[in-house]
Design a protein around this motif. Sequence first.
Motif, PDB file in Angstrom:
ATOM      1  N   ALA A   1       0.822  -1.210   0.000  1.00 50.72           N
ATOM      2  CA  ALA A   1       0.000   0.000   0.000  1.00 50.72           C
ATOM      3  C   ALA A   1       0.858   1.263   0.000  1.00 50.72           C
ATOM      4  O   ALA A   1       0.470   2.279  -0.597  1.00 50.72           O
ATOM      5  N   MET A   2       2.008   1.235   0.670  1.00 53.63           N
ATOM      6  CA  MET A   2       2.884   2.411   0.675  1.00 53.63           C
ATOM      7  C   MET A   2       3.365   2.737  -0.731  1.00 53.63           C
ATOM      8  O   MET A   2       3.342   3.902  -1.163  1.00 53.63           O
ATOM      9  N   ALA A   3       3.823   1.710  -1.457  1.00 50.19           N
ATOM     10  CA  ALA A   3       4.287   1.939  -2.828  1.00 50.19           C
ATOM     11  C   ALA A   3       3.133   2.352  -3.735  1.00 50.19           C
ATOM     12  O   ALA A   3       3.278   3.232  -4.589  1.00 50.19           O
ATOM     13  N   MET A   4       1.995   1.742  -3.521  1.00 50.92           N
ATOM     14  CA  MET A   4       0.817   2.074  -4.335  1.00 50.92           C
ATOM     15  C   MET A   4       0.350   3.500  -4.057  1.00 50.92           C
ATOM     16  O   MET A   4       0.010   4.251  -4.985  1.00 50.92           O
ATOM     17  N   ALA A   5       0.335   3.900  -2.783  1.00 49.82           N
ATOM     18  CA  ALA A   5      -0.082   5.253  -2.421  1.00 49.82           C
ATOM     19  C   ALA A   5       0.859   6.290  -3.016  1.00 49.82           C
ATOM     20  O   ALA A   5       0.420   7.346  -3.498  1.00 49.82           O
ATOM     21  N   ALA A   6       2.160   6.011  -2.982  1.00 52.94           N
ATOM     22  CA  ALA A   6       3.135   6.944  -3.560  1.00 52.94           C
ATOM     23  C   ALA A   6       2.944   7.061  -5.069  1.00 52.94           C
ATOM     24  O   ALA A   6       3.061   8.154  -5.633  1.00 52.94           O
ATOM     25  N   THR A   7       2.637   5.946  -5.717  1.00 50.90           N
ATOM     26  CA  THR A   7       2.446   5.963  -7.169  1.00 50.90           C
ATOM     27  C   THR A   7       1.206   6.745  -7.557  1.00 50.90           C
ATOM     28  O   THR A   7       1.225   7.554  -8.484  1.00 50.90           O
ATOM     29  N   LEU A   8       0.116   6.509  -6.830  1.00 48.33           N
ATOM     30  CA  LEU A   8      -1.146   7.182  -7.150  1.00 48.33           C
ATOM     31  C   LEU A   8      -1.209   8.603  -6.605  1.00 48.33           C
ATOM     32  O   LEU A   8      -2.020   9.408  -7.058  1.00 48.33           O
ATOM     33  N   GLY A   9      -0.372   8.894  -5.586  1.00 47.73           N
ATOM     34  CA  GLY A   9      -0.474  10.188  -4.920  1.00 47.73           C
ATOM     35  C   GLY A   9      -1.654  10.228  -3.977  1.00 47.73           C
ATOM     36  O   GLY A   9      -2.265  11.281  -3.767  1.00 47.73           O
ATOM     37  N   ASP A  10      -1.973   9.076  -3.373  1.00 47.56           N
ATOM     38  CA  ASP A  10      -3.108   8.965  -2.451  1.00 47.56           C
ATOM     39  C   ASP A  10      -2.604   9.138  -1.022  1.00 47.56           C
ATOM     40  O   ASP A  10      -2.089   8.206  -0.412  1.00 47.56           O
ATOM     41  N   ARG A  11      -2.769  10.342  -0.462  1.00 40.46           N
ATOM     42  CA  ARG A  11      -2.248  10.643   0.873  1.00 40.46           C
ATOM     43  C   ARG A  11      -2.951   9.824   1.950  1.00 40.46           C
ATOM     44  O   ARG A  11      -2.313   9.349   2.890  1.00 40.46           O
ATOM     45  N   ALA A  12      -4.266   9.668   1.834  1.00 43.16           N
ATOM     46  CA  ALA A  12      -5.018   8.923   2.849  1.00 43.16           C
ATOM     47  C   ALA A  12      -4.555   7.466   2.906  1.00 43.16           C
ATOM     48  O   ALA A  12      -4.339   6.912   3.992  1.00 43.16           O
ATOM     49  N   LEU A  13      -4.385   6.857   1.757  1.00 48.64           N
ATOM     50  CA  LEU A  13      -3.904   5.473   1.714  1.00 48.64           C
ATOM     51  C   LEU A  13      -2.495   5.383   2.274  1.00 48.64           C
ATOM     52  O   LEU A  13      -2.167   4.444   3.020  1.00 48.64           O
ATOM     53  N   GLY A  14      -1.654   6.354   1.952  1.00 42.89           N
ATOM     54  CA  GLY A  14      -0.287   6.357   2.449  1.00 42.89           C
ATOM     55  C   GLY A  14      -0.226   6.470   3.965  1.00 42.89           C
ATOM     56  O   GLY A  14       0.576   5.776   4.610  1.00 42.89           O
ATOM     57  N   ARG A  15      -1.085   7.333   4.550  1.00 39.44           N
ATOM     58  CA  ARG A  15      -1.104   7.466   6.012  1.00 39.44           C
ATOM     59  C   ARG A  15      -1.546   6.168   6.678  1.00 39.44           C
ATOM     60  O   ARG A  15      -0.956   5.733   7.664  1.00 39.44           O
ATOM     61  N   ARG A  16      -2.592   5.558   6.146  1.00 42.05           N
ATOM     62  CA  ARG A  16      -3.076   4.292   6.717  1.00 42.05           C
ATOM     63  C   ARG A  16      -2.006   3.210   6.619  1.00 42.05           C
ATOM     64  O   ARG A  16      -1.789   2.445   7.559  1.00 42.05           O
ATOM     65  N   ALA A  17      -1.349   3.138   5.471  1.00 40.67           N
ATOM     66  CA  ALA A  17      -0.322   2.121   5.278  1.00 40.67           C
ATOM     67  C   ALA A  17       0.841   2.335   6.240  1.00 40.67           C
ATOM     68  O   ALA A  17       1.362   1.378   6.833  1.00 40.67           O
ATOM     69  N   LEU A  18       1.251   3.593   6.407  1.00 36.83           N
ATOM     70  CA  LEU A  18       2.378   3.903   7.286  1.00 36.83           C
ATOM     71  C   LEU A  18       2.051   3.561   8.736  1.00 36.83           C
ATOM     72  O   LEU A  18       2.867   2.943   9.436  1.00 36.83           O
ATOM     73  N   VAL A  19       0.859   3.945   9.188  1.00 39.10           N
ATOM     74  CA  VAL A  19       0.458   3.651  10.571  1.00 39.10           C
ATOM     75  C   VAL A  19       0.405   2.142  10.800  1.00 39.10           C
ATOM     76  O   VAL A  19       0.902   1.632  11.810  1.00 39.10           O
ATOM     77  N   THR A  20      -0.183   1.409   9.865  1.00 41.29           N
ATOM     78  CA  THR A  20      -0.297  -0.044  10.011  1.00 41.29           C
ATOM     79  C   THR A  20       1.073  -0.703  10.004  1.00 41.29           C
ATOM     80  O   THR A  20       1.352  -1.605  10.810  1.00 41.29           O
ATOM     81  N   LEU A  21       1.953  -0.266   9.089  1.00 40.37           N
ATOM     82  CA  LEU A  21       3.276  -0.862   8.994  1.00 40.37           C
ATOM     83  C   LEU A  21       4.106  -0.563  10.240  1.00 40.37           C
ATOM     84  O   LEU A  21       4.734  -1.474  10.809  1.00 40.37           O
ATOM     85  N   VAL A  22       4.127   0.693  10.675  1.00 40.79           N
ATOM     86  CA  VAL A  22       4.915   1.069  11.857  1.00 40.79           C
ATOM     87  C   VAL A  22       4.401   0.341  13.098  1.00 40.79           C
ATOM     88  O   VAL A  22       5.193  -0.139  13.921  1.00 40.79           O
ATOM     89  N   THR A  23       3.097   0.236  13.234  1.00 36.77           N
ATOM     90  CA  THR A  23       2.526  -0.478  14.378  1.00 36.77           C
ATOM     91  C   THR A  23       2.928  -1.943  14.363  1.00 36.77           C
ATOM     92  O   THR A  23       3.288  -2.523  15.399  1.00 36.77           O
ATOM     93  N   GLY A  24       2.875  -2.547  13.186  1.00 32.82           N
ATOM     94  CA  GLY A  24       3.278  -3.950  13.066  1.00 32.82           C
ATOM     95  C   GLY A  24       4.748  -4.159  13.400  1.00 32.82           C
ATOM     96  O   GLY A  24       5.112  -5.105  14.115  1.00 32.82           O
ATOM     97  N   ILE A  25       5.607  -3.282  12.896  1.00 30.93           N
ATOM     98  CA  ILE A  25       7.038  -3.389  13.171  1.00 30.93           C
ATOM     99  C   ILE A  25       7.305  -3.200  14.662  1.00 30.93           C
ATOM    100  O   ILE A  25       8.104  -3.934  15.263  1.00 30.93           O
ATOM    101  N   ALA A  26       6.634  -2.218  15.269  1.00 33.00           N
ATOM    102  CA  ALA A  26       6.835  -1.968  16.695  1.00 33.00           C
ATOM    103  C   ALA A  26       6.399  -3.167  17.535  1.00 33.00           C
ATOM    104  O   ALA A  26       7.083  -3.557  18.492  1.00 33.00           O
TER     105      ALA A  26
END
Length: 337
Positions: A167-192
């Motif tokens: 989703a992070m790569a897809m959000a960056a490609t599409l320029g979808d900020r909402a998708l990028g924020r959700r992906a970042l929060v989910t990924l960081v939470t999972g890593i933590a």
Amino acid sequence: MSARLVEIIVPDAGVAQAKAVIAKHCSRFWQEPVPDGLEKYSCVVPSRSIETLIAELDENFRGTEGFSVLVLQVEAVLPEIPELQDIAPPVAGAGKPPTKLEAFFTRDRISTNELYDDIEASLELRPNYLLTVILSALIAALGMRSGQTAVVIGAMIIAPLLGPTMAMAMAATLGDRALGRRALVTLVTGIAAALLFTFLLGMFIDVDPLVPELRNRTIVQPADIALALACGAAGVLAFSQGASLSLVGVMIAVALVPPIAAAGLFFGSGEESLGLSALFLLATNLVCINVAGIATFLVQGLPPRSWRLTSGIFVIWLLVLVLFVGLVGGRIALGAG
């Protein structure tokens, strides 16, 4: 053949407009009345045309009561339809046909709407997601500690970080900020979560940093960068063609889960410098996956909403990658010296 059956429902007042739009994108479609003053069109559409068809329908009927679109996979069509061939011939009213290069790269990609649907559920921060991430990391940590490569591979198959990474790569490609924020929060939470539980595991078990499976996660080599780039590209190619999520997950997990688990074990056992080295490998892999992912999505014909935004994000990721490559090269040069 790569095609979809698209069922479109519009109000009776929009029949002529819908028919004109549909005729631009396919040559075989059927019309039938449905209750409540609605009409249904069933169309066999090449996968490469789904994107523009849905966009044009949405532009014409957005907010219209009764309007809906359903997209289904098609296994076979008889008799054959000309536009389902590899390179589609011009269709009346369709405007400029795709070039051979455009058709070659986009012919097998599922539509953006299907990509959103595939990735949506994996971005929800639910207990099941966190539990899967934790178990995957713990399995990988125990497998690396005992030098059992098969166990580490088993942890990768669980693939909990697939959704947010794609989703992070897809959000960056599409320029979808909402998708990028959700992906970042989910990924960081999972890593933590993975780091926390492998840290706790490292506090209660003996960790030998000389075990090859662990030691390899503290050293970043040019081959690791190449591996992460290949993982990102292969993962996006499979994902954009609707391949098995487990298959895509292995491609991504090979670059993410082991360094997370290794970092947690090292921090828990008091090896802070080795833990930081493992986190550097994780960061390098994330950067590589995003660089390769964005590039591959663009090659696959995923349409950015703003080329300026997409190119800006891509350049930033690329500059970070160049910085990391420089750090790796300098480290190797100093080590060789």
